[in-house]
Design a protein around this motif. Structure first.
Motif, PDB file in Angstrom:
ATOM      1  N   GLU A 116      -3.513  -0.671  -2.905  1.00 11.72           N
ATOM      2  CA  GLU A 116      -4.162   0.806  -2.284  1.00 11.72           C
ATOM      3  C   GLU A 116      -3.090   2.009  -2.638  1.00 11.72           C
ATOM      4  N   THR A 117      -3.491   2.660  -3.188  1.00 19.04           N
ATOM      5  CA  THR A 117      -2.668   4.251  -3.137  1.00 19.04           C
ATOM      6  C   THR A 117      -3.508   5.254  -3.530  1.00 19.04           C
ATOM      7  N   SER A 118      -3.113   6.450  -3.068  1.00 17.31           N
ATOM      8  CA  SER A 118      -3.775   7.663  -3.464  1.00 17.31           C
ATOM      9  C   SER A 118      -3.161   8.902  -3.013  1.00 17.31           C
ATOM     10  N   SER A 119      -3.477  10.108  -3.045  1.00 17.13           N
ATOM     11  CA  SER A 119      -2.862  11.123  -2.437  1.00 17.13           C
ATOM     12  C   SER A 119      -3.449  11.641  -1.210  1.00 17.13           C
ATOM     13  N   ALA A 120      -4.129  10.661  -0.551  1.00 13.54           N
ATOM     14  CA  ALA A 120      -4.653  10.754   0.979  1.00 13.54           C
ATOM     15  C   ALA A 120      -3.764  11.692   1.819  1.00 13.54           C
ATOM     16  N   GLN A 121      -2.502  11.368   1.736  1.00 12.22           N
ATOM     17  CA  GLN A 121      -1.544  11.867   2.932  1.00 12.22           C
ATOM     18  C   GLN A 121      -1.070  13.249   2.575  1.00 12.22           C
ATOM     19  N   SER A 122      -1.789  13.906   1.345  1.00  4.65           N
ATOM     20  CA  SER A 122      -1.110  15.036   0.573  1.00  4.65           C
ATOM     21  C   SER A 122      -2.152  16.256   0.940  1.00  4.65           C
ATOM     22  N   PRO A 123      -1.820  17.519   0.617  1.00  2.52           N
ATOM     23  CA  PRO A 123      -3.048  18.481   0.693  1.00  2.52           C
ATOM     24  C   PRO A 123      -3.998  18.307  -0.182  1.00  2.52           C
ATOM     25  N   SER A 124      -3.553  17.606  -1.304  1.00  3.28           N
ATOM     26  CA  SER A 124      -4.410  17.609  -2.783  1.00  3.28           C
ATOM     27  C   SER A 124      -5.113  16.212  -2.517  1.00  3.28           C
ATOM     28  N   GLN A 125      -6.521  16.176  -2.741  1.00  4.21           N
ATOM     29  CA  GLN A 125      -7.175  14.917  -2.856  1.00  4.21           C
ATOM     30  C   GLN A 125      -8.216  14.856  -3.979  1.00  4.21           C
ATOM     31  N   THR A 126      -8.888  16.150  -4.206  1.00  2.00           N
ATOM     32  CA  THR A 126      -9.869  16.191  -5.272  1.00  2.00           C
ATOM     33  C   THR A 126      -9.464  17.227  -6.313  1.00  2.00           C
ATOM     34  N   SER A 127      -8.383  17.851  -6.234  1.00  2.00           N
ATOM     35  CA  SER A 127      -8.012  19.033  -7.020  1.00  2.00           C
ATOM     36  C   SER A 127      -6.838  18.553  -7.901  1.00  2.00           C
ATOM     37  N   GLN A 128      -6.363  19.601  -8.743  1.00  2.42           N
ATOM     38  CA  GLN A 128      -5.711  18.987  -9.859  1.00  2.42           C
ATOM     39  C   GLN A 128      -4.253  18.441  -9.478  1.00  2.42           C
ATOM     40  N   ALA A 129      -3.726  18.631  -8.608  1.00  7.16           N
ATOM     41  CA  ALA A 129      -2.416  17.914  -8.276  1.00  7.16           C
ATOM     42  C   ALA A 129      -2.596  16.472  -7.943  1.00  7.16           C
ATOM     43  N   ALA A 130      -3.696  16.253  -7.577  1.00  3.16           N
ATOM     44  CA  ALA A 130      -4.082  14.745  -7.211  1.00  3.16           C
ATOM     45  C   ALA A 130      -4.346  14.082  -8.712  1.00  3.16           C
ATOM     46  N   ALA A 131      -5.058  14.740  -9.660  1.00  2.00           N
ATOM     47  CA  ALA A 131      -5.383  14.395 -10.935  1.00  2.00           C
ATOM     48  C   ALA A 131      -3.980  13.887 -11.734  1.00  2.00           C
ATOM     49  N   LEU A 132      -2.767  14.643 -11.593  1.00  2.00           N
ATOM     50  CA  LEU A 132      -1.379  14.875 -12.261  1.00  2.00           C
ATOM     51  C   LEU A 132      -0.790  13.514 -11.572  1.00  2.00           C
ATOM     52  N   PHE A 133      -1.023  13.368 -10.159  1.00  2.00           N
ATOM     53  CA  PHE A 133      -0.257  12.272  -9.492  1.00  2.00           C
ATOM     54  C   PHE A 133      -0.726  11.018  -9.902  1.00  2.00           C
ATOM     55  N   ALA A 134      -2.112  10.732 -10.276  1.00  2.00           N
ATOM     56  CA  ALA A 134      -2.505   9.649 -10.422  1.00  2.00           C
ATOM     57  C   ALA A 134      -2.199   8.791 -11.492  1.00  2.00           C
ATOM     58  N   PRO A 135      -2.187   9.392 -12.757  1.00  2.00           N
ATOM     59  CA  PRO A 135      -1.473   8.656 -13.909  1.00  2.00           C
ATOM     60  C   PRO A 135      -0.063   8.492 -13.858  1.00  2.00           C
ATOM     61  N   HIS A 139       0.821  -1.292  -0.181  1.00  2.00           N
ATOM     62  CA  HIS A 139      -0.050   0.063  -0.009  1.00  2.00           C
ATOM     63  C   HIS A 139       1.132   1.197   0.017  1.00  2.00           C
ATOM     64  N   TRP A 140       0.643   2.128  -1.088  1.00  2.00           N
ATOM     65  CA  TRP A 140       1.583   3.208  -0.977  1.00  2.00           C
ATOM     66  C   TRP A 140       0.753   4.550  -1.103  1.00  2.00           C
ATOM     67  N   TYR A 141       1.106   5.235   0.277  1.00  2.00           N
ATOM     68  CA  TYR A 141       0.505   6.655   0.467  1.00  2.00           C
ATOM     69  C   TYR A 141       1.667   7.510   0.515  1.00  2.00           C
ATOM     70  N   PRO A 142       2.416   8.144  -0.546  1.00  2.00           N
ATOM     71  CA  PRO A 142       3.482   8.940  -0.189  1.00  2.00           C
ATOM     72  C   PRO A 142       3.374  10.073   0.434  1.00  2.00           C
ATOM     73  N   GLY A 143       2.189  10.719   0.683  1.00  2.00           N
ATOM     74  CA  GLY A 143       2.067  12.082   1.345  1.00  2.00           C
ATOM     75  C   GLY A 143       3.096  13.170   1.015  1.00  2.00           C
ATOM     76  N   GLY A 144       3.433  14.038   2.038  1.00  2.00           N
ATOM     77  CA  GLY A 144       4.277  15.106   1.750  1.00  2.00           C
ATOM     78  C   GLY A 144       3.413  16.409   2.071  1.00  2.00           C
ATOM     79  N   SER A 145       4.301  17.445   2.443  1.00  2.00           N
ATOM     80  CA  SER A 145       3.477  18.488   2.964  1.00  2.00           C
ATOM     81  C   SER A 145       3.216  19.702   2.022  1.00  2.00           C
ATOM     82  N   SER A 146       3.284  19.270   0.728  1.00  2.00           N
ATOM     83  CA  SER A 146       3.029  20.137  -0.352  1.00  2.00           C
ATOM     84  C   SER A 146       2.817  19.423  -1.627  1.00  2.00           C
ATOM     85  N   THR A 147       1.977  20.122  -2.731  1.00  2.00           N
ATOM     86  CA  THR A 147       1.482  19.502  -3.677  1.00  2.00           C
ATOM     87  C   THR A 147       2.762  19.220  -4.435  1.00  2.00           C
ATOM     88  N   ALA A 148       3.842  20.061  -4.356  1.00  2.00           N
ATOM     89  CA  ALA A 148       5.050  19.666  -4.951  1.00  2.00           C
ATOM     90  C   ALA A 148       5.991  18.479  -4.666  1.00  2.00           C
TER      91      ALA A 148
END
Length: 579
Positions: A301-320, A255-264
């Protein structure tokens, strides 16, 4: 004096036009001219279509579903999943799986099972989507016999033919290392006990159906509690489990939830996937013996759930970017968390409302006075995943591609009909990116190319004809996939051979003939080359791509020399993981 100024302006315009034409003539072989007073240096992207990274798995693009999701079986949700090319659905959820009893459709502990989300209803939805199921057997409050009965019902009685079965969810979260979020009613919660019980589950389940594949839960290499040794233990979880069960399991689970304090930070994280995979593969090689090469890695399991972005564009770029990095490293599937989840505390990320919802589709509820869009409205993350339908189908060949700039990610795929698709992801939230592309092992046709894009604030994928195979301008925070045709039949003879191993790219000599016919699985989602709506403009000078305008037609600027006027039209925290 006004007349003198007019003459000077006329002479200046003529010099500009003449200079532009001269520049075009000098570089006509490149087939393009970029005109911009302030353009940043182009990011160099290289595609080596002669280096195979393996084929796209039939179940590569997956999604999580959960028994507490009241809307799991909505017809509109099934239609949207199918259109997004979802090929695998995980059931019955995350931690709830270690509390779910499939026969009674009940849950031990603090979660619940919504009406109409039982196993047979889930399977009906999976069939509508055209997705393979992956099932998580109840380790925490279940038994090997309960799991074996499930295999019998699914594969013998009902003929569902379910291949992949996980034994438990995140079992090491049972409190053994201090933190507890997972149900585990075993008196002994050690990795030794899990490995021993894992073997018992595998024996019982394979006695019913020898074709099933059994997966062992690992801690993600490099993430807590990986490397932690409890008092009295000789090794950590991963080494202990695989030293006992490594020769008996068919796949391992990450399961990979990389997180991070910023979208960058989030958008940089897919670069770490190669190292995580290498560490997992080293463990498999260490303990699985001659069986090691056949042991798969599943990212369930993976997603951007540990980051500031979950439904906004940064998460969309992260997914593919995440899906493709894992698949290029040999993962058999990647499952996003999840179909529906519900809003957290809404926030603003780069000017967009982020509902802090781990689902890809809205549930239409409100939080903190902010309401989501109507139920089943796709979030940006959905469109990021759906962008993969423009890049690849199961059976296509992933090939090596690299970017010289950290703000642009690239992935490339050779298609079964001789085409080459190249996905470019601009991670900069403010600025366009000029990209220059070069190719080896493939010669793209000249002229403008078909693109499929998803941009910030978009409500769908947009197709257009713009730029060339050699030069593209990417909008800020965007995903753009080039769908290239070969210059001639000769390009088809440059098809790569499959990589010998899933973790290392291998240079191959040009092969004769064409790439083999790709798998034509049912319910393929949106086929490559058929995005959901089109951009009818198709005008390179008015694509909205920023201040640099690319012209690939020589005649357009030659006409300027005859006196035409040049006009540039600028144009998951743990709490949200359904515990």
């Amino acid at each position: 004096m006004p007349r003198d100024r007019t003459h000077r302006r006329t002479r200046t315009r003529r010099r500009i036009v003449a200079g532009a034409v001269a520049a075009l003539l000098a570089g006509a072989g490149a087939g393009a001219l970029a005109l911009s007073a302030d353009a940043a240096p182009a990011v160099a992207v290289t595609v080596d279509a002669g280096i195979s990274l393996g084929t796209v798995p039939s179940s590569g693009v997956g999604l999580n579903t959960a028994v507490y999701d009241t809307y799991m079986n909505d017809a509109s949700a099934a239609s949207l999943m199918k259109a997004a090319g979802i090929r695998q659905l995980r059931y019955p959820g995350g931690s709830v799986a270690d509390a779910y009893h499939w026969k009674t459709h009940t849950v031990t502990g603090g979660s619940w099972a919504a009406p109409g989300t039982d196993f047979d209803h889930f399977m009906a939805t999976a069939k509508k989507v055209g997705a393979q199921p992956i099932i998580t057997a109840n380790y925490g409050s279940g038994s090997p016999q309960e799991a074996a009965d499930w295999v019998k019902y699914a594969n013998v009685d009902k003929g569902y033919g379910i291949k992949y079965w996980e034994i438990g969810n995140e079992v090491s979260g049972n409190g053994y290392y201090g933190s507890k979020w997972e149900v585990d009613n075993h008196a002994d919660k050690s990795p030794r006990e899990y490995a021993k019980n894992l073997l018992a589950y595998a024996k019982a389940m394979k006695a019913v159906d020898p074709k099933v594949r059994i997966g062992a839960v690992l801690n993600t290499p490099g993430s807590w509690p990986d490397g932690v040794k409890a008092s009295g233990d000789a090794a950590d979880w991963n080494n202990t489990v695989l030293s006992i069960a490594g020769k008996s399991v068919d796949f391992v689970i990450i399961h990979w939830y990389p997180g991070g304090s910023s979208t960058a930070d989030l958008l940089k994280s897919p670069a770490r996937i190669a190292g995580v995979t290498s560490a997992a593969r080293s463990l498999i090689n260490k303990y699985a013996g001659s069986h090691a090469a056949s042991v798969k890695i599943a990212v369930t399991e993976t997603s951007s759930a540990q980051s500031p972005s979950q439904t906004s564009q940064a998460a969309a770029l992260f997914a593919p970017d995440t899906y493709m990095n894992w698949l290029e490293q040999g993962a058999v599937n990647v499952d996003w968390w999840d179909l529906h989840n519900g809003p957290g505390k809404p926030t603003t990320v780069h000017g967009e409302t982020d509902y802090q919802d781990g689902g890809v589709l809205s549930v239409g509820s409100c939080s903190g006075g902010t309401c989501e869009p109507a139920r089943e409205t796709p979030f940006a993350t959905y469109w990021g995943i759906r962008s993969l339908t423009a890049l690849a189908r199961p059976g296509d060949t992933m090939v090596k591609a690299s970017s010289a700039g950290p703000s642009v990610a690239v992935h490339a795929v050779r298609t079964g009909n001789g085409g080459l698709n190249v996905m470019l992801i601009n991670k900069n939230p403010q600025n366009t990116a000029q990209v220059s592309l070069s190719y080896t092992g493939y010669t793209p046709a000249r002229g403008t190319v078909r693109t499929v894009s998803y941009t910030k604030g978009g409500t769908g994928l947009v197709t257009a004809t713009r730029g060339t195979a050699a030069a593209q301008t990417l909008p800020p925070y965007s995903i753009t996939t080039l769908q290239l045709r070969p210059a001639s039949a000769a390009s088809r003879a440059e098809a790569p051979s499959p990589a010998p191993t899933p973790t290392a790219a291998a240079k191959v000599a040009p092969a004769s003939g064409t790439i083999g016919t790709r798998a034509q699985a049912s319910a393929a989602g949106v086929p490559v080359g058929r995005p959901d709506r089109s951009d009818t403009a198709g005008d390179l000078a008015s694509t909205g791509m920023g201040s640099a305008v690319t012209y690939s037609a020589l005649g357009g600027l030659l006409a300027l020399a005859a006196g035409s006027v040049l006009v540039l039209r600028m144009r998951r925290g743990r709490g949200s993981h359904a515990r």
